[in-house]
Design a protein around this motif. Structure first.
Motif, PDB file in Angstrom:
ATOM      1  N   LEU C 229      38.483  66.201 -31.325  1.00 50.04           N
ATOM      2  CA  LEU C 229      39.226  65.067 -30.786  1.00 50.04           C
ATOM      3  C   LEU C 229      38.610  64.558 -29.479  1.00 50.04           C
ATOM      4  O   LEU C 229      38.552  63.350 -29.245  1.00 50.04           O
ATOM      5  CB  LEU C 229      40.670  65.521 -30.540  1.00 50.04           C
ATOM      6  CG  LEU C 229      41.740  64.462 -30.527  1.00 50.04           C
ATOM      7  CD1 LEU C 229      41.781  63.743 -31.867  1.00 50.04           C
ATOM      8  CD2 LEU C 229      43.091  65.091 -30.244  1.00 50.04           C
ATOM      9  N   ALA C 232      35.943  62.128 -30.176  1.00 44.70           N
ATOM     10  CA  ALA C 232      36.229  60.942 -30.980  1.00 44.70           C
ATOM     11  C   ALA C 232      35.678  59.702 -30.287  1.00 44.70           C
ATOM     12  O   ALA C 232      35.954  59.459 -29.116  1.00 44.70           O
ATOM     13  CB  ALA C 232      37.738  60.804 -31.185  1.00 44.70           C
ATOM     14  N   LYS C 257      34.343  62.380 -40.050  1.00 47.55           N
ATOM     15  CA  LYS C 257      35.669  61.826 -40.314  1.00 47.55           C
ATOM     16  C   LYS C 257      36.158  61.042 -39.088  1.00 47.55           C
ATOM     17  O   LYS C 257      36.705  59.948 -39.220  1.00 47.55           O
ATOM     18  CB  LYS C 257      36.653  62.955 -40.647  1.00 47.55           C
ATOM     19  CG  LYS C 257      38.077  62.486 -40.892  1.00 47.55           C
ATOM     20  CD  LYS C 257      38.169  61.633 -42.137  1.00 47.55           C
ATOM     21  CE  LYS C 257      39.534  61.003 -42.301  1.00 47.55           C
ATOM     22  NZ  LYS C 257      39.613  60.212 -43.554  1.00 47.55           N
ATOM     23  N   LEU C 258      35.937  61.572 -37.932  1.00 47.51           N
ATOM     24  CA  LEU C 258      36.372  60.870 -36.726  1.00 47.51           C
ATOM     25  C   LEU C 258      35.601  59.571 -36.530  1.00 47.51           C
ATOM     26  O   LEU C 258      36.160  58.581 -36.051  1.00 47.51           O
ATOM     27  CB  LEU C 258      36.219  61.782 -35.503  1.00 47.51           C
ATOM     28  CG  LEU C 258      37.371  62.781 -35.377  1.00 47.51           C
ATOM     29  CD1 LEU C 258      37.019  63.932 -34.456  1.00 47.51           C
ATOM     30  CD2 LEU C 258      38.645  62.088 -34.873  1.00 47.51           C
ATOM     31  N   ILE C 261      37.300  57.188 -38.651  1.00 47.83           N
ATOM     32  CA  ILE C 261      38.598  56.784 -38.105  1.00 47.83           C
ATOM     33  C   ILE C 261      38.409  55.699 -37.036  1.00 47.83           C
ATOM     34  O   ILE C 261      39.070  54.649 -37.087  1.00 47.83           O
ATOM     35  CB  ILE C 261      39.353  58.004 -37.512  1.00 47.83           C
ATOM     36  CG1 ILE C 261      39.740  58.972 -38.641  1.00 47.83           C
ATOM     37  CG2 ILE C 261      40.589  57.558 -36.745  1.00 47.83           C
ATOM     38  CD1 ILE C 261      40.246  60.338 -38.154  1.00 47.83           C
ATOM     39  N   VAL C 262      37.496  55.934 -36.105  1.00 49.39           N
ATOM     40  CA  VAL C 262      37.345  54.921 -35.052  1.00 49.39           C
ATOM     41  C   VAL C 262      36.688  53.647 -35.595  1.00 49.39           C
ATOM     42  O   VAL C 262      36.952  52.548 -35.109  1.00 49.39           O
ATOM     43  CB  VAL C 262      36.574  55.428 -33.806  1.00 49.39           C
ATOM     44  CG1 VAL C 262      37.356  56.507 -33.091  1.00 49.39           C
ATOM     45  CG2 VAL C 262      35.180  55.899 -34.153  1.00 49.39           C
ATOM     46  N   ARG C 265      39.679  51.894 -37.587  1.00 49.91           N
ATOM     47  CA  ARG C 265      40.779  51.421 -36.750  1.00 49.91           C
ATOM     48  C   ARG C 265      40.304  50.440 -35.681  1.00 49.91           C
ATOM     49  O   ARG C 265      40.992  49.480 -35.377  1.00 49.91           O
ATOM     50  CB  ARG C 265      41.478  52.605 -36.065  1.00 49.91           C
ATOM     51  CG  ARG C 265      42.356  53.402 -37.021  1.00 49.91           C
ATOM     52  CD  ARG C 265      43.234  54.361 -36.257  1.00 49.91           C
ATOM     53  NE  ARG C 265      44.164  55.040 -37.151  1.00 49.91           N
ATOM     54  CZ  ARG C 265      45.369  54.551 -37.466  1.00 49.91           C
ATOM     55  NH1 ARG C 265      45.791  53.426 -36.937  1.00 49.91           N
ATOM     56  NH2 ARG C 265      46.148  55.199 -38.294  1.00 49.91           N
ATOM     57  N   TYR C 266      39.139  50.718 -35.093  1.00 49.24           N
ATOM     58  CA  TYR C 266      38.735  49.928 -33.932  1.00 49.24           C
ATOM     59  C   TYR C 266      37.397  49.233 -34.097  1.00 49.24           C
ATOM     60  O   TYR C 266      36.867  48.677 -33.134  1.00 49.24           O
ATOM     61  CB  TYR C 266      38.738  50.830 -32.671  1.00 49.24           C
ATOM     62  CG  TYR C 266      40.029  51.601 -32.576  1.00 49.24           C
ATOM     63  CD1 TYR C 266      41.244  50.923 -32.511  1.00 49.24           C
ATOM     64  CD2 TYR C 266      40.044  52.991 -32.624  1.00 49.24           C
ATOM     65  CE1 TYR C 266      42.449  51.613 -32.486  1.00 49.24           C
ATOM     66  CE2 TYR C 266      41.249  53.686 -32.592  1.00 49.24           C
ATOM     67  CZ  TYR C 266      42.454  52.998 -32.532  1.00 49.24           C
ATOM     68  OH  TYR C 266      43.625  53.664 -32.506  1.00 49.24           O
ATOM     69  N   PRO C 279      35.825  53.704 -27.570  1.00 47.10           N
ATOM     70  CA  PRO C 279      37.137  53.308 -28.099  1.00 47.10           C
ATOM     71  C   PRO C 279      38.307  54.069 -27.489  1.00 47.10           C
ATOM     72  O   PRO C 279      39.405  53.529 -27.387  1.00 47.10           O
ATOM     73  CB  PRO C 279      37.022  53.605 -29.595  1.00 47.10           C
ATOM     74  CG  PRO C 279      35.937  54.620 -29.713  1.00 47.10           C
ATOM     75  CD  PRO C 279      34.985  54.335 -28.595  1.00 47.10           C
ATOM     76  N   ILE C 280      38.079  55.320 -27.107  1.00 43.74           N
ATOM     77  CA  ILE C 280      39.174  56.045 -26.462  1.00 43.74           C
ATOM     78  C   ILE C 280      38.986  55.817 -24.971  1.00 43.74           C
ATOM     79  O   ILE C 280      37.931  56.096 -24.414  1.00 43.74           O
ATOM     80  CB  ILE C 280      39.131  57.552 -26.801  1.00 43.74           C
ATOM     81  CG1 ILE C 280      39.175  57.761 -28.316  1.00 43.74           C
ATOM     82  CG2 ILE C 280      40.261  58.304 -26.108  1.00 43.74           C
ATOM     83  CD1 ILE C 280      40.442  57.337 -29.002  1.00 43.74           C
ATOM     84  N   TYR C 283      41.529  49.784 -25.125  1.00 40.95           N
ATOM     85  CA  TYR C 283      42.577  49.463 -26.103  1.00 40.95           C
ATOM     86  C   TYR C 283      42.606  47.965 -26.320  1.00 40.95           C
ATOM     87  O   TYR C 283      42.019  47.189 -25.545  1.00 40.95           O
ATOM     88  CB  TYR C 283      43.952  49.940 -25.635  1.00 40.95           C
ATOM     89  CG  TYR C 283      44.449  49.254 -24.391  1.00 40.95           C
ATOM     90  CD1 TYR C 283      45.182  48.055 -24.461  1.00 40.95           C
ATOM     91  CD2 TYR C 283      44.189  49.787 -23.130  1.00 40.95           C
ATOM     92  CE1 TYR C 283      45.619  47.415 -23.314  1.00 40.95           C
ATOM     93  CE2 TYR C 283      44.627  49.157 -21.981  1.00 40.95           C
ATOM     94  CZ  TYR C 283      45.346  47.967 -22.068  1.00 40.95           C
ATOM     95  OH  TYR C 283      45.772  47.337 -20.946  1.00 40.95           O
ATOM     96  N   ASP C 287      46.077  46.581 -31.532  1.00 40.34           N
ATOM     97  CA  ASP C 287      45.624  47.752 -32.286  1.00 40.34           C
ATOM     98  C   ASP C 287      46.609  48.077 -33.403  1.00 40.34           C
ATOM     99  O   ASP C 287      47.824  47.926 -33.233  1.00 40.34           O
ATOM    100  CB  ASP C 287      45.521  48.975 -31.349  1.00 40.34           C
ATOM    101  CG  ASP C 287      44.244  48.969 -30.534  1.00 40.34           C
ATOM    102  OD1 ASP C 287      43.281  48.302 -30.959  1.00 40.34           O
ATOM    103  OD2 ASP C 287      44.230  49.617 -29.474  1.00 40.34           O
TER     104      ASP C 287
END
Lengths: 276, 393, 293, 169
Positions: C229, C232, C257-258, C261-262, C265-266, C279-280, C283, C287
């Motif tokens: 995490l 990520a 996988k991460l 995900i990013v 999603r982003y 991305p983390i 924001y 979103d």
């Protein structure tokens, strides 16, 4: 019961030495052990707060005083912070005594000079009481103790008690700026105060404990005063876990501090890699 | 071991497996090499998700056999050493319960059910005998000793795994029985087995029907020769990888703490503990308290490594070994100078796992070679050092 | 290869850098080397065995490398993304390092081989498939010839992730808990990661003890989830964590996988552009929040 | 809260989910308070832990909850644009989106993790979130799979690995 399992001990008294240093008095739950427990000045133990873990300190009380042991600590890490939270009546764990000790018996007939800085007085206090309880066996007893400020002096009541004795010479000092208005002791770092006090090196031993910087700076002064490296004793404070010579953490060069120490002479120290 | 004829018995391949089966059905735990599909899982994922078809990555691991058929006798090197069965990755030292101000401590048992290790590597069994010394240095570690006493270890002579093996350089051998109770040597159709301790003899006697005494027959002589040749060839193979004089190495390390060869070893080291984890002799540990809910918990010890900065870090922030150079030097020093000095043995059995596990290229074979040359032929040292420390520094 | 040596020699000779971090051919194959003497630049190599992400040596935790002086670092395209990561997170300034970029058409799965081999579906590092940075831009010197796309491995990481995704939850749980139960908590995955830059890792924090220290399955799950995490949107997919893992946990699957995900999603893909925000830590007002009630 | 978390898990029939809720101080906590003062009837399985902002909620809190025996968790804070600290909830939204997807990949049923925006005035919504979370977790049963990860020797004196006979007496 395996060697890692602690004895249970009741906290019977606590004393705040300074704003951040506290002394706990412990009595073993096991009555037989309370009577039979014996140790030498300089040995240490593993003190535990269940749930937080174990921490290593010397036994600060004197072996000549039976029925209890004491430890003094600063709340800096996980275990010491947890230890800070215990109250009189709580139960803690203890393993020990471990390690070697100050060869007090070999000092018979000699002058003894104690030098300590800050909380370094804890291991020294044990030897001081040990020597004072057998006062007639030794020559002159000199204590030089310094701390950052008046507030940082530990064992204040005992400092007074020692000062009141005619058979002890005691010099207390605080770092410049750490004095109060009614401070009657010296002002200055431990090292120059030792130099000024100039204890006789002939037929004498020195016990030196404190922050690494105090030890490092005072060793040459003792040398200058004529103390042989073999006559200077100190303790190493490497991180430990087991205290039993197994876990490997306190190993420096050819010694395991927990088994071969914690008491070393300056001569031994010079042979070790500077990993302490 | 030297008198190979008297107590040597023949056991066929099938009987060896059957022996494992006999032990298992008698309820004895049997730990042995098992070929493990590296992505095996209880599910069907392994075949589709984790493995590339046609390439079946297999690791050999020491495992408690569920079935005798799992026993792998291919003689490959297990990923982790036998250490884990004597000093587990984590184990309870005691448990506590707290009721108000009262604490109750529950002791952990220190006696263990008998178990058998089959087809162990000599570098792994020898490591146990070496670590026995520190575990019994004045204070007896009953958890270690309890497991040692409860375990009968049968070694399987090793053919030498690869160029990172160097057991003969540190005083053991591919067919050594140090730390073990019996030795198997592969021969045509099976193995010759000899017991070298009472524990080994008890095991063989209890399963006597599985063994055939090697009488003075032609076949027995042939097998005896075969085994001797096999073992000698393996020794020669591993000796070619590295030859050092351990005593000179010890003396040199002791006298050259600040030598660049020792003091600059940490540059490519990542400071992970992979080498310590896979090492059969690294035994340093941490002790931690773990609460289970409120008021009860377990005090555990778990593997630790001198390669981690936190190993020696004081609560005050002071760290006596605060860079990777000094931490890596400690590893070498402890294994090849400190331990020999204190306990009379090198804390290394030459299994080579640390070298294989290090993908940054820290190579113990090369480092020992360089130290050995420095110790025995100081003039030639400079050339050898080149590989072990940063170039040109 | 000769180009790398030449540039390295020049940089060392004219004092631009004090040390070149590159690869050499050693007893067991290719490995990192630290060259401080121009004469030793002859040891430098670049071939398909040069798997290592040497950017880990720029990590601020590596003070024993930093003390050698200004670094000239040989980077592949994927490695350059890690440099960008350090720049993005202010762990490094661009002037701290001279980057010698090499054009790369993929590397082998293993560095520990006696000789370089040409790439095939059987031996190529699976992460190389679909490489979008065969020619690193974030470099001071770009060397080598233009390279073809790496071969497609027998099974791609994406296919493996998809196969896991297609499994029911319980199967995935069984798979990952089994994989993580192998963990011995040596922290090689963290130590080798060029982007694990924390001065004090959460795994070492004991007040409170966020991550249980002993390597039991419960603590291991906590550690492995946290490690993944924390990377990520930062992980550059160099695969070093998986390669260094002594017990063979397929960390690249969880890392990939991460990345999915990013990306989903982003719309974020890790690049060697240090200006693009991670991305983390960033924001957008719109979103996706379909998982929030 | 003085009793130890019972990790044995209740029998399936009498199962009462244990749910930890991490909520922000400004919106959801106040909303939950409103639900209480309005005497809304709702499931009582939730232990609330109040934090300044959802941005302060580390995914490790959730992992820790499961480790310590929670069957489900709720994370709740201010609606977008309502964050007391302007953007804490936006950051949290990204973090938990990634965490949510990752946990699902690892095999944790997402129905054990409820994320919601509940404002200070939404007492009724809080009730619905709680009731739904409890119903979901009740249907899923105790989180035995997570508890099975506990070390064998957790709180009991039996070493890992080899089985043990009675202490030699």
């Amino acid at each position: 019961m395996n060697i890692y399992q602690p004895q249970l001990a009741l906290v019977t008294a606590l004393t705040d030495e300074t704003h951040d240093t506290r002394t706990l008095r412990l009595e073993f739950e096991d009555e037989a052990l309370r009577d039979s427990f014996d140790f030498h000045a300089g040995q240490f133990g593993e003190y535990s707060v269940f749930g937080a873990g174990e921490s290593t300190f010397c036994i600060a009380s004197a072996p000549t005083r039976k029925g209890f042991i004491e430890c003094s600590f600063k709340a800096v890490g996980k275990v010491t912070s947890a230890l800070r939270e215990v109250n009189v009546g709580d139960t803690v764990g203890f393993r020990g005594p471990y390690g070697n000790w100050f060869p007090v018996d070999e000092w018979k007939g000699k002058d003894v000079v104690f030098i300590a800085g800050g909380i370094g007085l804890a291991p020294v206090r044990c030897v001081i009481w040990n020597v004072l309880d057998r006062r007639e066996e030794f020559g002159d007893v000199t204590i030089v103790y310094g701390a950052r400020s008046v507030d940082d002096l530990v064992y204040k009541r005992e400092l007074e008690e020692w000062a009141s004795r005619s058979d002890v010479k005691i010099v207390t000092t605080v770092d410049p700026g750490g004095e109060t208005k009614d401070w009657t002791g010296e002002v200055g770092y431990v090292t120059p105060v030792v130099e000024a006090t100039a204890p006789m090196a002939q037929n004498a031993v020195a016990v030196l404990c404190g922050p690494p910087i105090v030890v490092k700076l005072t060793l040459p002064v003792l040398d200058k005063l004529g103390f042989a490296d073999e006559a200077i004793f100190t303790t190493l404070e490497n991180r430990m876990k087991c205290g039993l010579g197994k876990c490997g953490r306190c190993n420096i060069g050819p010694v395991y501090v927990c088994k071969d120490g914690p008491v070393f002479t300056a001569a031994q120290l010079k042979e070790l890699p500077a990993e302490f | 071991m030297t008198d190979a004829t008297r107590e040597t018995y023949f056991i066929s391949d099938d009987d060896l497996r059957a022996l494992a089966g006999d032990l298992l059905s008698a309820g004895t735990e049997v730990i042995a090499p098992v070929a493990v599909d590296v992505c095996a899982s209880p599910s069907a994922i392994a075949s589709s998700a984790c493995l590339r078809p046609g390439v079946a990555p297999v690791d050999i691991e020491y495992r408690a056999l569920a079935d005798a058929a799992e026993l792998d006798l291919s003689r490959g090197l297990p990923v982790l050493s036998l250490k884990q069965y004597f000093l587990p990755g984590h184990e309870a030292l005691c448990c506590w319960r707290q009721h108000g101000t009262e604490v109750e401590i529950e002791a952990v048992p220190t006696t263990f059910a008998p178990r058998v290790v089959l087809a162990a590597k000599s570098c792994d069994s020898a490591a146990l005998a070496i670590v026995d010394k520190v575990m019994n240095w004045d204070y007896q570690d009953e958890l270690w000793n309890g497991r040692r006493e409860a375990t009968t270890i049968v070694n399987l002579a090793c053919p030498v795994v690869d160029e990172s093996c160097f057991c003969t350089a540190v005083g053991t051998a591919p067919d050594d029985v140090k730390g073990a109770d019996a030795l198997l040597t592969p021969v045509e159709g099976g193995y010759l087995m000899e017991a070298t301790t009472d524990k080994g003899r008890v095991l063989m006697e209890a399963h006597g029907a599985r063994f055939k005494a090697e009488t003075d027959t032609h076949g027995a002589k042939h097998r005896g020769r075969q085994a001797a040749e096999e073992r000698a060839a393996a020794r020669a193979r591993v000796a070619a990888n590295l030859e050092i004089d351990a005593e000179s190495v010890r003396e040199w390390i002791d006298a050259h703490f600040e030598d660049p060869l020792l003091a600059a070893l940490g540059v490519r080291c990542n400071g992970c503990g992979a080498c310590s984890s896979v090492c059969p002799t690294c035994h340093c540990f941490d002790i931690v308290d773990e609460e289970e809910g409120i008021g009860k918990g377990t005090r555990r010890r778990c593997w630790d490594t001198c390669q981690a900065p936190t190993f020696t870090l004081h609560a005050s922030g002071h760290n006596p070994r605060d860079d990777q150079h000094s931490r890596y030097r400690q590893r070498i020093n402890h294994k090849f100078a400190i331990y020999p000095l204190k306990f009379g043995e090198v804390l290394c059995t030459g299994c080579g796992r640390c070298t294989r596990a290090c993908h940054a290229g820290q190579d113990l074979v090369e480092i020992l070679q360089a130290i050995d040359i420095a110790a025995r032929r100081p003039d030639a040292a400079a050339a050898a050092v080149a590989g072990a420390e940063p170039a040109g520094s | 290869m000769s180009e790398v040596r030449e540039v390295a020699r020049k940089l060392l000779t004219d004092g631009t850098v004090r040390v070149i971090v590159g690869w050499e051919d050693a007893r067991r194959g290719a490995r990192p080397v630290f060259v401080t003497d121009p004469a030793d630049t002859e040891r430098l190599i670049f071939d398909t065995r040069c798997v290592h992400n040497l950017v880990t040596y720029l990590n601020p935790r590596r003070d024993n490398v930093a003390e050698l002086g200004k670094i000239g670092l040989v980077v592949k395209g994927c490695d350059a993304k890690a440099v960008a990561g350090l720049l993005r997170e202010a762990q490094l300034t661009r002037d701290d390092v001279v980057l010698i970029g090499v054009r790369c058409g993929g590397v082998l799965e293993e560095a520990e081989l006696p000789k370089a081999a040409s790439l095939s579906p059987e031996n190529v590092a699976p992460r190389c498939y679909g490489c979008d940075n065969r020619e690193p831009e974030l470099v001071d010197h770009l060397l080598g010839e233009s390279q073809p796309e790496p071969p497609r491995p027998v099974m791609t990481i994406d296919e493996r992730v998809a196969a896991l995704d297609a499994q029911p939850l319980e199967e995935r749980w069984a798979f990952w808990t089994e994989q993580f139960s192998k963990c011995v908590r040596c922290y090689a995955c963290r130590q080798v990661c060029p982007l694990c830059v924390c001065e004090r890792c959460v795994a070492e924090k004991s007040r409170p003890q966020w991550i249980e220290a002993p390597p039991h399955p419960r603590g291991n799950l906590s550690w492995n989830i946290t490690r993944a995490l924390h990377l990520a949107g930062r992980c550059v997919d160099c695969g070093e964590c998986e390669r260094f893992c002594p017990v063979g946990i397929p960390l690249s699957l969880v890392n990939r996988k991460l990345q999915h995900i990013v990306a989903e999603r982003y719309g974020y893909t890790v690049s060697d552009d240090p200006e693009s925000p991670a991305p983390i830590g960033d924001y957008r007002l719109d979103d996706k929040q379909e998982f929030i009630k | 809260m003085s009793d130890a978390v019972d990790t044995s898990g209740a029998a399936a029939d009498g199962f009462e989910p244990r749910i930890t809720a991490f909520v922000c101080n400004w919106c959801t906590y106040t909303g939950a308070d409103l639900a209480g003062t309005s005497r809304l009837h709702m499931a009582s399985n939730v232990r609330i832990i109040r934090l300044p902002c959802t941005g302060r909620i580390d995914p490790l809190f959730i992992v820790k909850s499961f480790e310590r025996g929670a069957d489900g968790v709720i994370v709740s804070g201010c609606h977008p644009a309502d964050c007391h600290y302007t953007s804490g909830n936006y950051h949290a939204r990204r973090r938990f989106a990634v965490f949510h997807d990752l946990m699902e990949f690892v095999g944790v049923d997402p129905r054990r993790m409820t994320f919601s925006w509940v404002s200070a005035s939404e007492g009724a919504k809080w009730r619905d979130v709680v009731d739904e979370a409890v119903a979901n977790v009740r249907a899923l049963g105790p989180f035995e799979a997570y508890r099975a990860l506990a070390p064998e020797d957790a709180g009991v004196a039996a070493p890992a690995g080899a089985r043990v006979e009675a202490e030699a007496s």
